[in-house]
Scaffold this active site. Structure first.
Site, PDB file in Angstrom:
ATOM      1  N   GLY A  30       0.653  -1.260  -0.151  1.00  0.00           N
ATOM      2  CA  GLY A  30      -0.003   0.032  -0.127  1.00  0.00           C
ATOM      3  C   GLY A  30       0.806   1.284  -0.108  1.00  0.00           C
ATOM      4  O   GLY A  30       1.950   1.078   0.060  1.00  0.00           O
ATOM      5  N   SER A 124      -5.532   7.667  11.881  1.00  0.00           N
ATOM      6  CA  SER A 124      -5.854   8.754  10.816  1.00  0.00           C
ATOM      7  C   SER A 124      -6.199   9.973  11.645  1.00  0.00           C
ATOM      8  O   SER A 124      -6.593  10.195  12.832  1.00  0.00           O
ATOM      9  CB  SER A 124      -6.786   8.061  10.044  1.00  0.00           C
ATOM     10  OG  SER A 124      -7.398   9.108   9.384  1.00  0.00           O
ATOM     11  N   SER A 125      -6.046  10.955  10.868  1.00  0.00           N
ATOM     12  CA  SER A 125      -6.655  12.265  11.564  1.00  0.00           C
ATOM     13  C   SER A 125      -8.161  12.436  11.671  1.00  0.00           C
ATOM     14  O   SER A 125      -8.580  13.340  12.212  1.00  0.00           O
ATOM     15  CB  SER A 125      -5.825  13.437  10.868  1.00  0.00           C
ATOM     16  OG  SER A 125      -6.160  13.613   9.490  1.00  0.00           O
ATOM     17  N   CYS A 126      -8.596  11.449  10.882  1.00  0.00           N
ATOM     18  CA  CYS A 126     -10.143  11.749  11.071  1.00  0.00           C
ATOM     19  C   CYS A 126     -10.710  11.069  12.386  1.00  0.00           C
ATOM     20  O   CYS A 126     -12.124  11.020  12.397  1.00  0.00           O
ATOM     21  CB  CYS A 126     -10.655  11.042   9.637  1.00  0.00           C
ATOM     22  SG  CYS A 126     -10.670   8.980   9.894  1.00  0.00           S
ATOM     23  N   TYR A 153     -14.805   4.435   9.196  1.00  0.00           N
ATOM     24  CA  TYR A 153     -13.355   4.513   9.342  1.00  0.00           C
ATOM     25  C   TYR A 153     -12.681   4.717  10.754  1.00  0.00           C
ATOM     26  O   TYR A 153     -11.996   4.356  11.227  1.00  0.00           O
ATOM     27  CB  TYR A 153     -12.764   4.908   8.116  1.00  0.00           C
ATOM     28  CG  TYR A 153     -11.275   4.990   7.811  1.00  0.00           C
ATOM     29  CD1 TYR A 153     -10.661   3.683   7.543  1.00  0.00           C
ATOM     30  CD2 TYR A 153     -10.355   6.027   8.226  1.00  0.00           C
ATOM     31  CE1 TYR A 153      -9.357   3.569   7.671  1.00  0.00           C
ATOM     32  CE2 TYR A 153      -9.259   5.865   8.194  1.00  0.00           C
ATOM     33  CZ  TYR A 153      -8.501   4.765   7.785  1.00  0.00           C
ATOM     34  OH  TYR A 153      -7.121   4.820   7.676  1.00  0.00           O
ATOM     35  N   LYS A 157     -10.724   3.102  13.599  1.00  0.00           N
ATOM     36  CA  LYS A 157      -9.157   3.397  13.916  1.00  0.00           C
ATOM     37  C   LYS A 157      -9.166   3.914  15.350  1.00  0.00           C
ATOM     38  O   LYS A 157      -8.151   3.494  16.148  1.00  0.00           O
ATOM     39  CB  LYS A 157      -8.720   4.750  13.116  1.00  0.00           C
ATOM     40  CG  LYS A 157      -8.634   4.221  11.749  1.00  0.00           C
ATOM     41  CD  LYS A 157      -7.298   3.426  11.655  1.00  0.00           C
ATOM     42  CE  LYS A 157      -6.865   2.696  10.523  1.00  0.00           C
ATOM     43  NZ  LYS A 157      -5.661   1.817  10.642  1.00  0.00           N
ATOM     44  N   LEU A 183      -2.113  11.737   3.620  1.00  0.00           N
ATOM     45  CA  LEU A 183      -0.980  11.292   3.094  1.00  0.00           C
ATOM     46  C   LEU A 183      -0.992  11.145   1.401  1.00  0.00           C
ATOM     47  O   LEU A 183      -2.154  11.079   0.917  1.00  0.00           O
ATOM     48  CB  LEU A 183      -0.590  10.069   3.500  1.00  0.00           C
ATOM     49  CG  LEU A 183      -0.152   9.977   5.055  1.00  0.00           C
ATOM     50  CD1 LEU A 183      -0.229   8.387   5.675  1.00  0.00           C
ATOM     51  CD2 LEU A 183       0.793  10.787   5.542  1.00  0.00           C
ATOM     52  N   HIS A 196      -8.266   9.683  -2.583  1.00  0.00           N
ATOM     53  CA  HIS A 196      -8.491  11.065  -1.677  1.00  0.00           C
ATOM     54  C   HIS A 196      -8.211  12.229  -2.582  1.00  0.00           C
ATOM     55  O   HIS A 196      -7.814  11.885  -3.991  1.00  0.00           O
ATOM     56  CB  HIS A 196      -7.132  10.809  -0.567  1.00  0.00           C
ATOM     57  CG  HIS A 196      -7.587   9.796   0.203  1.00  0.00           C
ATOM     58  ND1 HIS A 196      -7.067   8.715   0.504  1.00  0.00           N
ATOM     59  CD2 HIS A 196      -8.510   9.961   1.309  1.00  0.00           C
ATOM     60  CE1 HIS A 196      -7.576   7.856   1.486  1.00  0.00           C
ATOM     61  NE2 HIS A 196      -8.390   8.727   2.263  1.00  0.00           N
TER      62      HIS A 196
END
Length: 329
Positions: A30, A124-126, A153, A157, A183, A196
């Site tokens: 990935g 993740s920042s989400c 998601y 996380k 990213l 994205h």
């Protein structure tokens, strides 16, 4: 099972990331995993354990357990995840929460059970609330509602973070959690249905340039602000923190600066060499108004990003040009 096989708690100053350590990079094909593999090799780590999806189904607990029992990696870097943009998250919410929960649960539990000395969980920042104060500090986690377009998601996380903290608290397992910002870079997903915003813009501007189009349409109003970190910087931070950080608290990984989507589109347009206009489709969702990470903790640990956004976009476009035959759909 109360005690993992072969587990010995770390002393405060001992790092398991030695030159000969056996390191398992989950998701090495990935975007992030491939960059982590490149970084590890560049720093002289050669005892890497890598498995493709066909070779090891991370959704299958029994298969993951058998792999860990056989290989006994000392360090595990969890870069495996089901990821996507707003469209993908909105369309496949069940897939996003299910697959990410299964993968991270299987990896964290078996890493502990079979004696791994370190696990690096990439979040993740989400994970932060939609209207979290800006820039977002690590302590803002779980202080408000999530952004609805990617909550599935994000919840997965958050569960991974809490699982790492729980295994550290109950078992003394050295699991750390890193929260990267948006990213991009070599190996990104350029499929317009699931990518994205940054890789999607690269492809849209490139195809518009080839077609001689007069304009490119960008989703939303162009006003939301986003932070972007080159994946090679993320890989460098991951290896650095794997070697130098051991604590239950999460660590934001970003650059500490953001741009508007309009500004991002202009940077991509310049990198691609498209000379047409920008049009904004305001019927499409904007997502979170702003997502900027506070990276004070990261800087205090001794690491800062080094790749400027404009330079990173240009190099990513160069990579896209070299691999565009792979992006027909």
């Amino acid at each position: 099972m109360n005690t993992p096989i072969g587990y010995e708690p770390l002393t405060p100053h001992a790092s398991p990331l030695t030159a000969t350590a056996k390191i398992f990079v989950a998701g090495h094909r990935g975007l992030v995993g491939s960059a982590v593999e490149r970084r590890l090799r560049a720093e002289g780590y050669t005892n890497l354990v890598l498995r493709t999806r066909k070779e090891l189904d991370l959704l299958d607990y029994a298969a993951v357990a058998a792999f860990f029992e056989r290989e006994r990696p000392e360090v595990v870097i969890d870069a495996a995840a089901r990821v996507g943009g707003i469209h993908a998250n909105n369309t496949y919410p069940a897939d996003f929460i299910r697959d990410n929960l299964f993968v991270q649960n299987n990896l964290i539990d078996n890493a502990w059970r079979f004696g791994a000395r370190k696990l690096v969980f990439l979040g993740s920042s989400c994970i932060y609330p939609k209207h979290a104060p800006q820039p977002m500090k690590e302590e803002h986690l779980l202080t408000g509602p999530l952004e609805p377009t990617n909550e599935w998601y994000a919840i997965a996380k958050i569960a991974g973070i809490k699982m790492c903290q729980a295994y550290r608290k109950q078992h003394g397992f050295d699991a750390i959690s890193l929260m990267p910002t948006n990213l991009y870079g070599p190996g990104d997903n350029f499929n317009l249905e699931s990518s994205h915003v940054l890789p999607a813009l690269i492809r849209k501007f490139h195809e518009a340039k080839l077609a001689g189009a007069s304009a490119v349409t960008v989703w939303g109003t162009g006003t939301p602000r986003r932070e972007f970190l080159h994946v090679d910087d993320m890989a460098a931070a991951t290896v650095f923190l794997a070697a130098n950080y051991s604590d239950s608290e999460i660590v934001n990984v970003g650059v500490g600066e953001d741009v508007s989507i309009r500004e991002l589109a202009e940077l991509v347009r310049d990198a691609v060499g498209f000379t047409g206009e920008l049009e904004f489709d305001t019927t499409k969702p904007d997502g979170t108004p702003r997502k900027l990470l506070d990276v004070t903790r990261l800087h205090g640990l001794g690491w800062k990003a080094s790749i400027p956004l404009a330079e990173g976009i240009r190099s990513t476009y160069d990579w896209f040009l070299q691999h565009q035959a792979d992006f027909r759909t």
